[in-house]
Write a protein that holds these residues in place. Structure first.
Motif, PDB file in Angstrom:
ATOM      1  N   LEU A   1       4.913 -12.538   7.676  1.00 21.48           N
ATOM      2  CA  LEU A   1       5.652 -11.541   6.907  1.00 21.48           C
ATOM      3  C   LEU A   1       4.726 -10.832   5.903  1.00 21.48           C
ATOM      4  O   LEU A   1       4.777  -9.606   5.739  1.00 21.48           O
ATOM      5  CB  LEU A   1       6.811 -12.209   6.155  1.00 21.48           C
ATOM      6  N   ALA A   2       3.848 -11.660   5.252  1.00 15.32           N
ATOM      7  CA  ALA A   2       2.894 -11.092   4.284  1.00 15.32           C
ATOM      8  C   ALA A   2       1.967 -10.107   4.981  1.00 15.32           C
ATOM      9  O   ALA A   2       1.684  -9.007   4.468  1.00 15.32           O
ATOM     10  CB  ALA A   2       2.097 -12.222   3.634  1.00 15.32           C
ATOM     11  N   GLY A   3       1.513 -10.476   6.203  1.00 11.49           N
ATOM     12  CA  GLY A   3       0.638  -9.595   6.993  1.00 11.49           C
ATOM     13  C   GLY A   3       1.328  -8.274   7.310  1.00 11.49           C
ATOM     14  O   GLY A   3       0.743  -7.200   7.137  1.00 11.49           O
ATOM     15  N   TRP A   4       2.603  -8.396   7.760  1.00  7.47           N
ATOM     16  CA  TRP A   4       3.357  -7.193   8.116  1.00  7.47           C
ATOM     17  C   TRP A   4       3.591  -6.302   6.881  1.00  7.47           C
ATOM     18  O   TRP A   4       3.503  -5.084   6.954  1.00  7.47           O
ATOM     19  CB  TRP A   4       4.709  -7.545   8.735  1.00  7.47           C
ATOM     20  N   SER A   5       3.853  -6.933   5.734  1.00  6.98           N
ATOM     21  CA  SER A   5       4.076  -6.173   4.493  1.00  6.98           C
ATOM     22  C   SER A   5       2.823  -5.378   4.133  1.00  6.98           C
ATOM     23  O   SER A   5       2.885  -4.202   3.725  1.00  6.98           O
ATOM     24  CB  SER A   5       4.404  -7.112   3.326  1.00  6.98           C
ATOM     25  N   GLU A   6       1.675  -6.070   4.293  1.00  6.30           N
ATOM     26  CA  GLU A   6       0.390  -5.414   3.979  1.00  6.30           C
ATOM     27  C   GLU A   6       0.163  -4.208   4.893  1.00  6.30           C
ATOM     28  O   GLU A   6      -0.208  -3.121   4.446  1.00  6.30           O
ATOM     29  CB  GLU A   6      -0.745  -6.433   4.163  1.00  6.30           C
ATOM     30  N   ILE A   7       0.427  -4.423   6.200  1.00  5.04           N
ATOM     31  CA  ILE A   7       0.257  -3.326   7.180  1.00  5.04           C
ATOM     32  C   ILE A   7       1.196  -2.168   6.847  1.00  5.04           C
ATOM     33  O   ILE A   7       0.809  -0.991   6.854  1.00  5.04           O
ATOM     34  CB  ILE A   7       0.517  -3.842   8.623  1.00  5.04           C
ATOM     35  N   ALA A   8       2.462  -2.531   6.462  1.00  5.21           N
ATOM     36  CA  ALA A   8       3.448  -1.496   6.126  1.00  5.21           C
ATOM     37  C   ALA A   8       2.984  -0.692   4.908  1.00  5.21           C
ATOM     38  O   ALA A   8       3.095   0.544   4.877  1.00  5.21           O
ATOM     39  CB  ALA A   8       4.794  -2.153   5.861  1.00  5.21           C
ATOM     40  N   ALA A   9       2.434  -1.420   3.902  1.00  2.00           N
ATOM     41  CA  ALA A   9       1.964  -0.758   2.670  1.00  2.00           C
ATOM     42  C   ALA A   9       0.805   0.188   2.987  1.00  2.00           C
ATOM     43  O   ALA A   9       0.749   1.338   2.520  1.00  2.00           O
ATOM     44  CB  ALA A   9       1.537  -1.817   1.661  1.00  2.00           C
TER      45      ALA A   9
ATOM     46  N   THR B   1       0.151   1.586   5.860  1.00  2.04           N
ATOM     47  CA  THR B   1       0.681   2.714   6.646  1.00  2.04           C
ATOM     48  C   THR B   1       1.302   3.763   5.725  1.00  2.04           C
ATOM     49  O   THR B   1       1.089   4.962   5.891  1.00  2.04           O
ATOM     50  CB  THR B   1       1.739   2.199   7.652  1.00  2.04           C
ATOM     51  N   GLN B   2       2.050   3.231   4.716  1.00  2.11           N
ATOM     52  CA  GLN B   2       2.704   4.135   3.768  1.00  2.11           C
ATOM     53  C   GLN B   2       1.661   4.943   2.988  1.00  2.11           C
ATOM     54  O   GLN B   2       1.805   6.154   2.807  1.00  2.11           O
ATOM     55  CB  GLN B   2       3.553   3.306   2.807  1.00  2.11           C
ATOM     56  N   GLU B   3       0.591   4.220   2.548  1.00  2.00           N
ATOM     57  CA  GLU B   3      -0.490   4.883   1.800  1.00  2.00           C
ATOM     58  C   GLU B   3      -1.131   5.979   2.649  1.00  2.00           C
ATOM     59  O   GLU B   3      -1.403   7.081   2.187  1.00  2.00           O
ATOM     60  CB  GLU B   3      -1.558   3.863   1.404  1.00  2.00           C
ATOM     61  N   LEU B   4      -1.354   5.652   3.899  1.00  2.00           N
ATOM     62  CA  LEU B   4      -1.964   6.618   4.833  1.00  2.00           C
ATOM     63  C   LEU B   4      -1.087   7.849   5.000  1.00  2.00           C
ATOM     64  O   LEU B   4      -1.565   8.984   4.960  1.00  2.00           O
ATOM     65  CB  LEU B   4      -2.159   5.959   6.204  1.00  2.00           C
TER      66      LEU B   4
END
Lengths: 188, 90
Positions: free
Chosen positions: B73-81, B83-86
């Protein structure tokens, strides 16, 4: 195979029935007496089927331990004798079957296949001849002849083997013929 | 009595002679030993040990799977963050 004094006749069936009932109720003296009364006959029966005197005591012990454990579940104490020899027959046949299976997975060297009887095991020409003749028969036929020697009726044997009386008579006739063919006291 | 009957009698007598003294007592002892409460206790102990082992394995598995889930979940949250920044940068 047995002496007339040890064989239970019809008049003693009631006494035997009472003894079995006492053993079923947990009377250890009665249980012990049952074992003592039948141990020699069961030993002879085992020897006739297995042909090995060195396995008689072990197998007889297995049979009587099974008897002690299963006796409370015997519904007809008067049929104890027939029940005991059925138990003995099935135990011996199972033993021979397991032995045969073991030999498939652990083949014996030729010198181990027919280990002679221990010293003093065969002490007369007649006994030697009978052992030789019995060894030529199938275990189930040996058991059949041993049951007859034990005084079991054709009807009792038919019940034990779950077959008809006519089939028992036919098999017995063949087994006796086969035994006679091999039973010769002067050939070996 | 013919020779075959004699032979059957000898066979019975010989087999009987193979039973050592005290045979009946040994049978009773063996029958008692194999159905004694000690045997029942032995089986109960085996069953309890097997139960404990199963419980330990289940506990360990549930613990490790919860930790794995949290890590994922932590990994997915990081990826989501990221992606959002990008997305915002574009």
């Amino acid at each position: 195979m047995q002496s007339n004094d040890t064989r239970m006749d019809e008049s003693s069936t009631t006494t035997l029935g009472d003894q079995v009932r006492r053993a079923q109720a947990g009377d250890e003296a009665a249980m012990r007496q049952l074992i003592v009364s039948y141990q020699n006959r069961v030993a002879g029966f085992v020897y006739a089927i297995t042909g090995r005197s060195d396995s008689v005591e072990d197998l007889a012990q297995v049979i009587f331990v099974k008897m002690v454990r299963a006796l409370p579940r015997l519904n007809a104490p008067e049929q104890f004798e027939s029940w005991l020899f059925r138990l003995a027959r099935n135990t011996c046949i199972d033993h021979l079957r397991r032995q045969k299976l073991r030999r498939i997975f652990t083949p014996f060297a030729p010198e181990h296949e027919n280990v002679p009887e221990p010293d003093g095991a065969v002490d007369s020409e007649e006994l030697d001849a009978l052992r030789f003749a019995l060894a030529q028969l199938r275990p189930k036929d040996r058991a059949l002849l041993a049951l007859v020697q034990e005084g079991r009726s054709h009807a009792e044997i038919a019940e034990t083997l779950r077959t008809s009386v006519a089939a028992v008579k036919a098999r017995l006739h063949r087994a006796r013929e086969h035994l006679r063919q091999h039973y010769t006291t002067d050939e070996h | 009595m013919n020779t075959e009957d004699t032979a059957w009698n000898e066979l019975g007598a010989h087999a009987a002679s193979r039973l050592s003294p005290g045979f009946a007592d040994r049978v009773l002892l063996e029958a008692r030993a194999s159905s004694s409460p000690l045997l029942v206790a032995h089986f109960a102990m085996c069953a309890a040990t097997a139960g404990l082992c199963l419980a330990a394995v289940a506990l360990y598995r549930s613990g490790t799977s919860a930790a794995d889930e949290a890590r994922n979940l932590a990994g997915w949250s990081e990826i989501a963050a990221q992606t959002q920044e990008l997305d915002q940068g574009l």
